[in-house]
Design a protein around this motif. Sequence first.
Motif, short mmCIF file in Angstrom:
data_model
loop_
_atom_site.label_atom_id
_atom_site.label_comp_id
_atom_site.label_asym_id
_atom_site.label_seq_id
_atom_site.Cartn_x
_atom_site.Cartn_y
_atom_site.Cartn_z
N PHE A 270 -6.12 -10.07 -1.03
CA PHE A 270 -5.93 -11.02 -2.02
C PHE A 270 -6.58 -12.32 -1.59
O PHE A 270 -6.23 -13.44 -1.77
N ASN A 271 -7.95 -12.15 -1.40
CA ASN A 271 -8.91 -13.38 -1.25
C ASN A 271 -8.56 -14.29 -0.17
O ASN A 271 -9.27 -15.21 -0.16
N ARG B 11 0.78 -5.24 2.09
CA ARG B 11 0.00 -6.58 2.61
C ARG B 11 -1.56 -6.46 2.06
O ARG B 11 -2.14 -7.24 2.47
N VAL B 12 -1.86 -5.48 1.30
CA VAL B 12 -3.25 -5.47 0.57
C VAL B 12 -3.09 -5.39 -1.01
O VAL B 12 -2.17 -4.98 -1.48
N ILE C 121 -8.88 -2.35 -3.49
CA ILE C 121 -9.29 -1.38 -2.40
C ILE C 121 -9.74 -0.02 -3.33
O ILE C 121 -10.82 0.50 -2.95
N GLU C 122 -8.90 0.26 -4.07
CA GLU C 122 -9.32 1.58 -5.10
C GLU C 122 -10.62 1.40 -5.76
O GLU C 122 -11.49 2.31 -6.20
N LYS C 123 -10.89 0.17 -6.25
CA LYS C 123 -12.17 -0.31 -7.05
C LYS C 123 -13.17 0.09 -5.97
O LYS C 123 -14.31 0.30 -6.43
N LEU D 20 -3.54 9.32 4.53
CA LEU D 20 -2.62 8.76 5.70
C LEU D 20 -2.87 7.36 5.45
O LEU D 20 -1.96 6.58 5.29
N LEU D 21 -4.01 6.70 5.78
CA LEU D 21 -4.32 5.52 5.93
C LEU D 21 -4.12 4.79 4.56
O LEU D 21 -3.46 3.66 4.56
N ASN D 22 -4.53 5.27 3.44
CA ASN D 22 -4.07 4.81 2.14
C ASN D 22 -2.65 4.68 2.03
O ASN D 22 -2.27 3.68 1.45
N LYS D 23 -2.09 5.76 2.30
CA LYS D 23 -0.37 5.55 2.12
C LYS D 23 0.15 4.27 2.93
O LYS D 23 1.02 3.80 2.43
#
Length: 261
Positions: A256-257, A58-59, A64-66, A48-51
């Motif tokens: 995005f740094n 905005r991320v 994140i997946e890495k 749920l949070l991933n979706k």
Amino acid sequence: MITEEALPTYQTMLNTADGVRDETGASPTSWAVWTRAWTAEENRHGDLLNKYLYLSGRVDMRQIEKTIQYLIGSGMDPRTENSPYLGFIYTSFQERATFVSHGNTARHTQDYGDMKLAQICGIIAADERRHETAYTKIVEKLFEIDPDGTVLAFADMMKKKISMPAHMMYDGQDDNLFEHFSAVTQKLEVYTAKDYTDIFEFLVDRWNVEKLTGLSGEGQKAQDFVCGLAPRFRRLQERAQSRAKQIGRVPFSWIFNKEVL
């Protein structure tokens, strides 16, 4: 979300514990059924949070997946060894910690006007509270049938310190990612050193550790150690706050740094 997504590691950890592991992967024992059901429910949190984060735009989902990939690959510190006593004390602490942190996140997001994310985090916090109840009841029973062994395990776990499941996370860029992330959660009061101490005191009270009787000499020493820790933790809170303040602005690849702190 990254912590929730590393579930294969946590299920594996529970299945290393003697006497309660899922021997076949589909064992009908109560322990195995619980572990699989708990894992399935925690998996919904991550999904749920991933979706939500993906749809927000905005991320940086690749980063994140890495991070998730690295975290699952890294596993966890073997602090619980193969002991169900250590394992269930650890999960009791962790489930309450996730209840606290998701609840605090819900309040923050509500304050900033994101009612949907507040609802999501509130529902997840409620799930974590139920998980906490289950694990604390298991440890409560352990104290009932083996107070000596359980208080020794509690003391051992606190000497090792309860580290967050994601403390080994890495995004391929920041070698001190968890330290920087922890500083943010401390400053924003999502999860703080005070929360750590509050959770510890809650468990000591929940399990009536101070009132244990009939302990061996070693058990009494462990009892005294555990019951004397809270004031020490309170003194360390200011240090933790000070360390967080000393960390300057840090870029996070997840956003995005963008620099925060």
